[in-house]
Design a protein around this motif. Sequence first.
Motif, short mmCIF file in Angstrom:
data_model
loop_
_atom_site.label_atom_id
_atom_site.label_comp_id
_atom_site.label_asym_id
_atom_site.label_seq_id
_atom_site.Cartn_x
_atom_site.Cartn_y
_atom_site.Cartn_z
N UNK A 17 40.03 0.32 41.31
CA UNK A 17 38.40 0.21 42.17
C UNK A 17 37.10 0.62 41.94
N UNK A 18 37.05 1.39 41.01
CA UNK A 18 36.16 2.54 40.94
C UNK A 18 36.33 3.88 41.40
N UNK A 19 35.96 4.64 40.72
CA UNK A 19 35.67 6.31 40.28
C UNK A 19 35.53 6.77 39.10
N UNK A 20 36.26 7.60 39.54
CA UNK A 20 36.30 8.44 37.55
C UNK A 20 37.52 8.31 37.24
N UNK A 21 37.11 7.38 35.32
CA UNK A 21 38.64 7.41 34.66
C UNK A 21 38.09 7.96 33.26
N UNK A 22 38.69 8.59 32.81
CA UNK A 22 38.93 10.33 32.00
C UNK A 22 39.56 9.81 30.64
N UNK A 23 38.85 9.85 29.81
CA UNK A 23 39.78 8.86 28.32
C UNK A 23 39.84 10.90 27.78
N UNK A 24 40.84 10.73 27.11
CA UNK A 24 40.81 12.52 26.09
C UNK A 24 40.98 11.50 24.95
N UNK A 25 40.63 12.34 23.77
CA UNK A 25 40.47 11.26 22.49
C UNK A 25 41.02 12.91 21.73
N UNK A 26 42.38 12.49 21.01
CA UNK A 26 43.00 13.93 19.85
C UNK A 26 42.51 14.00 19.24
N UNK A 27 42.64 15.43 18.24
CA UNK A 27 42.29 15.85 17.41
C UNK A 27 42.44 15.00 16.08
N UNK A 28 41.25 15.38 15.11
CA UNK A 28 42.42 14.29 13.90
C UNK A 28 42.83 14.92 13.14
N UNK A 29 44.09 14.63 12.40
CA UNK A 29 43.86 12.27 12.41
C UNK A 29 44.29 12.71 13.21
N UNK A 30 44.36 11.68 13.72
CA UNK A 30 44.29 10.51 15.06
C UNK A 30 44.74 8.70 14.44
N UNK A 31 45.22 7.83 14.78
CA UNK A 31 45.21 6.65 14.84
C UNK A 31 43.68 5.93 15.78
N UNK A 32 43.19 5.57 13.95
CA UNK A 32 41.69 4.50 14.47
C UNK A 32 40.88 5.45 15.42
N UNK A 33 40.37 6.35 14.72
CA UNK A 33 39.09 7.02 14.89
C UNK A 33 38.10 6.06 16.46
N UNK A 34 37.40 5.23 15.35
CA UNK A 34 36.78 5.09 16.35
C UNK A 34 37.25 4.02 17.54
N UNK A 35 38.45 4.02 17.41
CA UNK A 35 39.09 2.78 18.67
C UNK A 35 38.91 2.94 20.12
N UNK A 36 38.84 4.61 20.39
CA UNK A 36 38.90 4.97 21.62
C UNK A 36 37.62 4.39 21.79
N UNK A 37 36.25 4.64 21.15
CA UNK A 37 35.25 4.10 21.88
C UNK A 37 34.61 2.70 22.21
N UNK A 38 35.62 2.31 21.31
CA UNK A 38 35.36 0.89 21.40
C UNK A 38 35.86 0.49 22.84
N UNK A 39 37.45 1.46 23.16
CA UNK A 39 37.69 1.29 24.26
C UNK A 39 36.68 1.14 25.34
N UNK A 40 35.89 2.31 25.26
CA UNK A 40 35.76 2.90 26.66
C UNK A 40 33.54 1.77 26.21
N UNK A 41 33.54 1.51 25.12
CA UNK A 41 32.98 0.57 25.14
C UNK A 41 32.93 -0.72 26.35
N UNK A 42 34.13 -1.55 26.35
CA UNK A 42 34.98 -2.40 26.63
C UNK A 42 35.05 -2.23 28.51
N UNK A 43 35.27 -1.57 28.07
CA UNK A 43 35.68 -1.47 29.93
C UNK A 43 34.81 -1.00 30.57
N UNK A 44 33.36 0.19 29.59
CA UNK A 44 32.66 -0.74 31.03
C UNK A 44 32.14 -1.79 30.64
#
Length: 463
Positions: free
Chosen positions: A200-227
């Motif tokens: 309904x609104x509020x603070x959504x936090x995403x933690x990104x893991x240290x490399x090497x990680x699965x698909x490094x650019x995709x968490x930023x994609x997810x942030x953009x699409x949620x935004x």
Amino acid sequence: MTFDRRRFIAASAAAASVPLLSACANPGTSSAAAPYPAFIGRPAQKLLPSRKAPRIVICGGGWGGLTTAANLRQLAPQAEVVLLDRNPVFFSSPLSNMWLVNMLDGELLTHDYLRVAHKLGYLFFQAEVQQIDRDQRTVTTSVGTLDYDWLVIAPGIRYNYESWFGNDRAAANAARQRFPSAYASNAEFLTIKRALHHFKGGELVMTLPPPPQRCPPSPYERACLIAWHFKTHGIKGHITILDHKPAIAPIGLGYKRAFEELYKDFITYVPNAHVQEVDPFNQRIRTAAGDHSFDHAILMAPHQAGDLAWLAGAVTPASNGWADMDVRTMQLQGDERSFVIGDAIGAVSTLDFRYYPKAAHVANRLGRIVAYQISERIAGRTPETRLPDNLCYMVVNGTPGQALNVQFDYSFDDQGRIKQVQRDYNERTPALFKDDFRWADFMFEEMFGGLAPPVLPYPAYRA
Ligand SMILES: Cc1cc2nc3c(=O)[nH]c(=O)nc-3n(C[C@H](O)[C@H](O)[C@H](O)COP(=O)(O)OP(=O)(O)OC[C@H]3O[C@@H](n4cnc5c(N)ncnc54)[C@H](O)[C@@H]3O)c2cc1C
């Protein structure tokens, strides 16, 4: 002579009257217990009769495993190919961020194992692989045991919750169940989608893991699409990206512009946010770049090779949580009959980049390479060394559809080390958005032998 239906039914009835089932009785149960029907799977039971052709068992039917199976049918038609996966259906992680925000139909991401196995001519079992004995060349699954001539391990990744919570299972379970990331388990996609659509609104936090990680650019994609979802639905939500890295990478410039130009009021990016403590009960995170409370979170614990790689003894003390393999052949060290592919593989170079990107495109290329490696060895030939490439499209906007792109090429340098050339396409364009679907169509065509529903034409988003 044809074996007609009437004769088959008669034969079946005759067989049923023979005390066949008694041969399957479960030793150790009381005489009152009914004997097991023959096809109820048990780990100790042999899953297939003795092999007449070379048998290749592929553990894990994700991007790498499915590509290997399809290519082996072409390259080694005489071999028996068996694919094992714990899931009843395949669900694609690539494109899934769009599905999370209803830009894409889930049917386009969900595919049928049984139909493709039947069409392409291999065997599929929905089974949990429980153990791999590489000395005896056997694979034990939840429904039976198989012996093999060649083994392909393709288990993807696991979450290293231990690095956050030590042995505290209650905390790890709370993080996994309440704030999953949907990076290693398909079921988690449903949890995230439900949480997002009830947010309904509020603070959504995403933690990104240290490399090497699965698909490094995709968490930023997810942030953009949620935004984008917040923006188009008037939700007063805000996303804080807590990135372990010192800067957005790859396609850093393209993402930076998307955050600033499209989602200024919705996304805050925090670099160097090494996670120091996670409290899933009180919804707080302590990082090297400050402390954060949240209303909801996508908690990405560090990534490692999937459990199965550990069970198979493929991870060694030297390989830092990933499989230890020969980078030229993908054979596990010291075992010429076992190969590892996809995200589970360890470092491939001593140069700075060290790891191939843990991406579906690379898993596909390694699946092809290993199918070739095995088919050449079965034919008694020495395979040449082949290297993958990589290609990732990342969607940053839904109206209009716009994406970024990053490409990687690999070759040997004059000292025999694998070197990487990276090209970032930072300008977000509708053409790259369309290319993403074209890429997926190509991939699904190869993995599913033309049985997957086409992703193109892309169904236009309707608000
Ligand atoms: C949100 C998201 C977006 C992404 N976007 C892209 C993208 O746009 N482009 C791209 O190239 N990559 C993308 N990726 C990365 C891509 O999904 C992975 O790199 C790819 O899936 C790796 O393939 P794999 O075969 O190694 O592992 P997976 O595809 O994960 O397959 C592993 C399989 O092994 C099975 N398995 C594991 N253990 C067992 C066991 N014990 N018994 C039975 N079965 C088992 C699992 O069920 C699974 O099906 C994305 C990932 C995520 C999470």
